[in-house]
Motif scaffolding. Sequence first.
Motif, PDB file in Angstrom:
ATOM      1  N   LEU B  95     109.303 -25.246   4.481  1.00 29.89           N
ATOM      2  CA  LEU B  95     110.634 -24.631   4.476  1.00 29.89           C
ATOM      3  C   LEU B  95     110.561 -23.208   3.918  1.00 29.89           C
ATOM      4  CD1 LEU B  95     112.888 -27.542   3.178  1.00 29.89           C
ATOM      5  CD2 LEU B  95     113.165 -26.366   5.366  1.00 29.89           C
ATOM      6  N   MET B  96     109.820 -23.060   2.829  1.00 30.80           N
ATOM      7  CA  MET B  96     109.713 -21.748   2.193  1.00 30.80           C
ATOM      8  C   MET B  96     109.000 -20.758   3.109  1.00 30.80           C
ATOM      9  SD  MET B  96     108.028 -20.904  -1.494  1.00 30.80           S
ATOM     10  CE  MET B  96     107.299 -19.311  -1.822  1.00 30.80           C
ATOM     11  N   ALA B  97     107.941 -21.221   3.743  1.00 28.69           N
ATOM     12  CA  ALA B  97     107.205 -20.326   4.640  1.00 28.69           C
ATOM     13  C   ALA B  97     108.090 -19.859   5.790  1.00 28.69           C
ATOM     14  CB  ALA B  97     105.963 -21.044   5.181  1.00 28.69           C
ATOM     15  N   TRP B  98     108.916 -20.768   6.302  1.00 26.73           N
ATOM     16  CA  TRP B  98     109.804 -20.384   7.409  1.00 26.73           C
ATOM     17  C   TRP B  98     110.813 -19.339   6.949  1.00 26.73           C
ATOM     18  CZ3 TRP B  98     114.793 -20.000   9.050  1.00 26.73           C
ATOM     19  CH2 TRP B  98     115.001 -19.901  10.437  1.00 26.73           C
ATOM     20  N   GLY B  99     111.403 -19.575   5.794  1.00 27.79           N
ATOM     21  CA  GLY B  99     112.376 -18.629   5.269  1.00 27.79           C
ATOM     22  C   GLY B  99     111.753 -17.283   4.981  1.00 27.79           C
ATOM     23  N   HIS B 115      97.526 -19.589  -4.343  1.00 30.89           N
ATOM     24  CA  HIS B 115      96.615 -20.720  -4.209  1.00 30.89           C
ATOM     25  C   HIS B 115      95.400 -20.496  -5.104  1.00 30.89           C
ATOM     26  CE1 HIS B 115      93.771 -23.402  -1.777  1.00 30.89           C
ATOM     27  NE2 HIS B 115      94.711 -24.191  -2.267  1.00 30.89           N
ATOM     28  N   SER B 116      94.727 -21.584  -5.425  1.00 38.48           N
ATOM     29  CA  SER B 116      93.568 -21.480  -6.315  1.00 38.48           C
ATOM     30  C   SER B 116      92.453 -20.624  -5.706  1.00 38.48           C
ATOM     31  CB  SER B 116      93.037 -22.871  -6.641  1.00 38.48           C
ATOM     32  OG  SER B 116      92.809 -23.591  -5.452  1.00 38.48           O
ATOM     33  N   CYS B 117      92.498 -20.397  -4.414  1.00 36.43           N
ATOM     34  CA  CYS B 117      91.478 -19.538  -3.801  1.00 36.43           C
ATOM     35  C   CYS B 117      91.750 -18.065  -4.091  1.00 36.43           C
ATOM     36  CB  CYS B 117      91.421 -19.775  -2.293  1.00 36.43           C
ATOM     37  SG  CYS B 117      92.789 -19.074  -1.341  1.00 36.43           S
ATOM     38  N   GLY B 118      92.886 -17.774  -4.732  1.00 37.54           N
ATOM     39  CA  GLY B 118      93.152 -16.408  -5.137  1.00 37.54           C
ATOM     40  C   GLY B 118      94.111 -15.658  -4.242  1.00 37.54           C
ATOM     41  N   ARG B 119      94.463 -16.254  -3.093  1.00 37.90           N
ATOM     42  CA  ARG B 119      95.367 -15.565  -2.190  1.00 37.90           C
ATOM     43  C   ARG B 119      96.759 -16.173  -2.262  1.00 37.90           C
ATOM     44  NH1 ARG B 119      93.610 -13.478   2.422  1.00 37.90           N
ATOM     45  NH2 ARG B 119      91.378 -13.347   2.755  1.00 37.90           N
ATOM     46  N   ALA B 120      97.745 -15.393  -1.818  1.00 38.80           N
ATOM     47  CA  ALA B 120      99.099 -15.919  -1.678  1.00 38.80           C
ATOM     48  C   ALA B 120      99.066 -17.013  -0.620  1.00 38.80           C
ATOM     49  CB  ALA B 120     100.060 -14.809  -1.260  1.00 38.80           C
ATOM     50  N   LEU B 121      99.724 -18.093  -0.916  1.00 38.08           N
ATOM     51  CA  LEU B 121      99.674 -19.227   0.005  1.00 38.08           C
ATOM     52  C   LEU B 121     100.418 -18.933   1.300  1.00 38.08           C
ATOM     53  CD1 LEU B 121      98.957 -22.238   0.521  1.00 38.08           C
ATOM     54  CD2 LEU B 121     101.243 -22.778  -0.344  1.00 38.08           C
ATOM     55  N   ALA B 122      99.701 -19.075   2.406  1.00 35.25           N
ATOM     56  CA  ALA B 122     100.340 -19.139   3.726  1.00 35.25           C
ATOM     57  C   ALA B 122      99.966 -20.515   4.267  1.00 35.25           C
ATOM     58  CB  ALA B 122      99.819 -18.041   4.639  1.00 35.25           C
ATOM     59  N   PRO B 123     100.908 -21.442   4.240  1.00 34.45           N
ATOM     60  CA  PRO B 123     100.556 -22.806   4.599  1.00 34.45           C
ATOM     61  C   PRO B 123     100.471 -22.992   6.114  1.00 34.45           C
ATOM     62  CG  PRO B 123     102.869 -22.688   4.010  1.00 34.45           C
ATOM     63  CD  PRO B 123     102.314 -21.311   3.835  1.00 34.45           C
ATOM     64  N   ALA B 124      99.502 -23.788   6.535  1.00 35.41           N
ATOM     65  CA  ALA B 124      99.370 -24.159   7.943  1.00 35.41           C
ATOM     66  C   ALA B 124      99.349 -25.676   8.018  1.00 35.41           C
ATOM     67  CB  ALA B 124      98.079 -23.581   8.520  1.00 35.41           C
ATOM     68  N   VAL B 125      99.962 -26.232   9.038  1.00 36.57           N
ATOM     69  CA  VAL B 125      99.906 -27.680   9.223  1.00 36.57           C
ATOM     70  C   VAL B 125      98.789 -27.995  10.207  1.00 36.57           C
ATOM     71  CG1 VAL B 125     101.111 -29.702  10.088  1.00 36.57           C
ATOM     72  CG2 VAL B 125     102.306 -28.070   8.641  1.00 36.57           C
ATOM     73  N   THR B 126      97.850 -28.785   9.753  1.00 35.11           N
ATOM     74  CA  THR B 126      96.671 -29.099  10.565  1.00 35.11           C
ATOM     75  C   THR B 126      96.565 -30.597  10.800  1.00 35.11           C
ATOM     76  OG1 THR B 126      95.311 -29.269   8.589  1.00 35.11           O
ATOM     77  CG2 THR B 126      95.400 -27.120   9.656  1.00 35.11           C
TER      78      THR B 126
END
Lengths: 156, 156
Positions: B95-99, B115-126
């Motif tokens: 929801l947040m990513a869409w907004g 995210h713990s990888c150091g980048r801003a989270l851009a979530p993908a559904v896999t």
Amino acid sequence: MAASKDPRPCSIADTLALVGEKYSLLVLREVCLGNGRFDQLVRNIGTPRDILATRLRRLVDAGILTKQLYSERPQRFEYRPTQAGLELEPVLMTLMAWGDRHLRTDSDRPMVLEHSCGRALAPAVTCRACGDEVRHEDLTARPQAPGWTVTGPTAA
Amino acid sequence: MAASKDPRPCSIADTLALVGEKYSLLVLREVCLGNGRFDQLVRNIGTPRDILATRLRRLVDAGILTKQLYSERPQRFEYRPTQAGLELEPVLMTLMAWGDRHLRTDSDRPMVLEHSCGRALAPAVTCRACGDEVRHEDLTARPQAPGWTVTGPTAA
DNA sequence: CTGGTAGGTTGGAAAATCCAACCCTCTTCT
DNA sequence: AGAAGAGGGTTGGATTTTCCAACCTACCAG
């Protein structure tokens, strides 16, 4: 939807202001399944016709659905998702996965989404940057607006 | 929440029956951020206190939140997500990513999840089976209940 | 003993929902 | 021609939720 007082600015809230009213996401579900006609929507969702009409207007105004003419005479319309509407499908998938896991047994699933790889879809949310599945503990929330803090283990 | 007539059986609908009421997902957002106290919830969400009390009862009953005592005298409580509640976080992330994408500009984001990888989270559904990102065209809906069809390009 | 904080509950007004009935435009059946 | 659908809504009134301000209880601090 009166936005009370002075709540935390948030894209989740803003998105829910568009699609969070009762039935809206179910309309999107049906439209994504290809069932975009008014009477199909009424039957498949179980919504009152007047409420459906207001939801459809709102979703079209928001650019989430479009009203397509599929018959000239008699004039008949069908609602379809726009690109923005299709991009809400991940929300539906994650909701469905949660319900399948917590509200049902494996043999009880009312619908299965089959992925092109041949398996029943089990969706995972991953980080586009590193590819890892996102877990709660791996997130740090960084509010950008002043005054809006976060207190938990997820704090910034 | 009167479930009208005889709608399509669906885990999306069932999940929304638990968390789809106004404010419920925002409660979950705050609780996931660690802001689980009554007055914090009122301030950060902007909900009327009586509605909040009703939502909290419902979410606790549904096993999505727990009420934890954090002070004996005076008795003070804090709401926290259960495991089931944490498993709804993917819904919030999508929801947040869409907004963020459709309702805001890049410089305008009110909160960034790192995210713990150091980048801003851009979530993908896999797809958990094959790992590919799930696209609409790659899905085939297979209703399990008799009589509930799907007509579109996604049909079974 | 006055004020403040935390976590609610209560009562009444305002808004949203629900439901059945209706409307209008075609098309098809007889 | 007339009657009966089907599709896509709109309308009016009863019911249910929301909203809001005020209140209550328990405790602590000055």
